[in-house]
Design an enzyme around this catalytic site. Sequence first.
Site, mmCIF file in Angstrom:
data_model
loop_
_atom_site.group_PDB
_atom_site.id
_atom_site.type_symbol
_atom_site.label_atom_id
_atom_site.label_comp_id
_atom_site.label_asym_id
_atom_site.label_seq_id
_atom_site.Cartn_x
_atom_site.Cartn_y
_atom_site.Cartn_z
ATOM 1 N N SER A 63 -29.274 -10.960 90.903
ATOM 2 C CA SER A 63 -29.282 -9.530 91.208
ATOM 3 C C SER A 63 -30.670 -8.911 91.125
ATOM 4 C CB SER A 63 -28.347 -8.800 90.234
ATOM 5 O OG SER A 63 -28.686 -9.142 88.904
ATOM 6 N N THR A 193 -28.685 -4.626 87.708
ATOM 7 C CA THR A 193 -30.108 -4.418 87.856
ATOM 8 C C THR A 193 -30.724 -4.574 86.480
ATOM 9 O OG1 THR A 193 -31.731 -2.890 88.749
ATOM 10 C CG2 THR A 193 -30.013 -1.936 87.445
ATOM 11 N N THR A 211 -34.310 -4.483 91.105
ATOM 12 C CA THR A 211 -33.051 -5.035 91.610
ATOM 13 C C THR A 211 -33.202 -5.564 93.031
ATOM 14 O OG1 THR A 211 -30.696 -4.547 91.932
ATOM 15 C CG2 THR A 211 -32.239 -2.870 92.631
ATOM 16 N N ARG A 221 -29.981 -0.518 103.374
ATOM 17 C CA ARG A 221 -29.430 0.218 102.227
ATOM 18 C C ARG A 221 -30.390 0.151 101.025
ATOM 19 N NH1 ARG A 221 -27.967 -0.935 96.614
ATOM 20 N NH2 ARG A 221 -26.264 0.451 96.059
ATOM 21 N N VAL A 222 -30.640 1.285 100.436
ATOM 22 C CA VAL A 222 -31.401 1.349 99.192
ATOM 23 C C VAL A 222 -30.532 2.096 98.185
ATOM 24 C CG1 VAL A 222 -33.447 2.281 98.047
ATOM 25 C CG2 VAL A 222 -33.647 1.308 100.343
ATOM 26 N N GLY A 223 -30.424 1.538 96.989
ATOM 27 C CA GLY A 223 -29.586 2.159 95.960
ATOM 28 C C GLY A 223 -30.371 3.074 95.050
ATOM 29 N N ASP A 224 -29.870 3.208 93.848
ATOM 30 C CA ASP A 224 -30.450 4.170 92.912
ATOM 31 C C ASP A 224 -31.703 3.687 92.199
ATOM 32 O OD1 ASP A 224 -28.842 2.238 91.645
ATOM 33 O OD2 ASP A 224 -28.641 3.478 89.857
ATOM 34 N N THR A 244 -27.348 1.123 85.691
ATOM 35 C CA THR A 244 -27.044 -0.098 86.430
ATOM 36 C C THR A 244 -25.629 0.029 86.974
ATOM 37 O OG1 THR A 244 -26.866 -2.520 86.296
ATOM 38 C CG2 THR A 244 -26.229 -1.285 84.343
ATOM 39 N N GLY A 245 -25.349 -0.699 88.026
ATOM 40 C CA GLY A 245 -24.012 -0.664 88.607
ATOM 41 C C GLY A 245 -24.033 -0.068 89.993
ATOM 42 N N GLY A 247 -24.813 1.914 92.644
ATOM 43 C CA GLY A 247 -25.877 2.890 92.804
ATOM 44 C C GLY A 247 -25.444 4.149 93.516
HETATM 45 C C1 SD4 Z 1 -28.022 -0.550 93.215
HETATM 46 N N1 SD4 Z 1 -27.698 0.106 90.903
HETATM 47 O O1 SD4 Z 1 -28.735 -0.978 94.103
HETATM 48 C C2 SD4 Z 1 -28.521 -0.624 91.817
HETATM 49 C C3 SD4 Z 1 -28.778 -1.950 91.325
HETATM 50 C C4 SD4 Z 1 -27.710 -2.793 91.269
HETATM 51 O O2 SD4 Z 1 -27.265 -4.915 92.130
HETATM 52 O O3 SD4 Z 1 -26.772 -2.561 90.582
HETATM 53 N N2 SD4 Z 1 -27.955 -3.870 92.008
HETATM 54 O O4 SD4 Z 1 -26.931 -0.060 93.415
#
Ligand code: SD4
Length: 349
Positions: A63, A193, A211, A221-224, A244-245, A247
């Site tokens: 991850s 992450t 991450t 896609r870009v997360g948090d 984490t989790g 995003g």
């Molecule tokens: C995301 N919270 O990109 C981040 C990092 C994660 O596996 O959990 N990545 O959603």
Amino acid sequence: MMQPQNIKVASVSEHPSPLIVATWSFSARGCRKAFQDLTTGSSALDAVCSVAREAEADPTIDSVGFGGLPDATGKVTLDAAVMIAPERCGAACAVARHLFVTDLARKVMERTSHVMLAGEGADAFADAMDMPSTDLLSPAAAQAWRRWRVGEPIGRPVDAGPSSGQLFSSHAASARAHAPARHPMERETPHDTVGVLAIDRARALAGACSTSGMPFKLAGRVGDSSIIGHGLYVDPEAGGAVATGSGEMVMGVNGSFLAVECMRRGATPSEAVHEVLARIERRFRPQSHQQVALIALSRTGEWSAGALRSGFIVSCAQASGTEMLQPQFVMHPEEAVDGPHPADAGGKS
Ligand code: SD4
């Protein structure tokens, strides 16, 4: 390799000595090393970058960094951020050719007048900084992607070590296969992450987040994690937080910023994390396969962690030792996203 033994519950640190806390058990080794440097005078910023770098280089963590699972097209892209204050933060996202993306985020902070670089521009900046370019797709991640593409379950290898950081169990993979998809190419899967917070001998705070993002995410896609205020926020006047989790849910409530703002208004770290998770619950009504967890660190060195569901573990290194700890609270302890992760059985090194 650190072998988890007993599960302990995270407790608030009572004395303001250097401290480093990070998401997931795979961070314990990096925390232990970084703490040694903190005790000899390293900065909190150096410490959090060191923990993130260790995870980025570990091919067994699927991850983060090399070993991270790719997007739906088979391409690995990395996101990271660092922060020591509102006016001192940096981020890089959708990085496709450079492994040490936390160091890259730090260079954005230290060497540019910008906060965030994305995609090809971020890779070009890394080239200009003489950072080595590399193929980010590990053989194991390529194989997982090929299996995902044809709808096969993506189980953990039977010989994966206890701190492998790999996130898939056959059970979870089959549960996910039945989860409703929001886009023909999108199947949400559990993800992690590395998020790190530290306080050093000079009482300075720092945070970092790194991450590969949601496995098999839509391209682009870009997360948090790399967005200041969402996956990470640090303000020396109030404290720091990392998430984490899933995003998308963290982004919907500005999760890390919200936690820090709660502390600014007098909440304890535990109350701050609880407020963020409660708000996510209220707004998103997360499904059973969705996890969010946060760690909050006050400006005086008290910290706490919480999660929506069981399975989240915090690595913590301080004067008393390096430990893998249960979060202080879990909103739904009866629900484990992936079942207990073999890496996350807790223990003291
Ligand atoms: C995301 N919270 O990109 C981040 C990092 C994660 O596996 O959990 N990545 O959603």
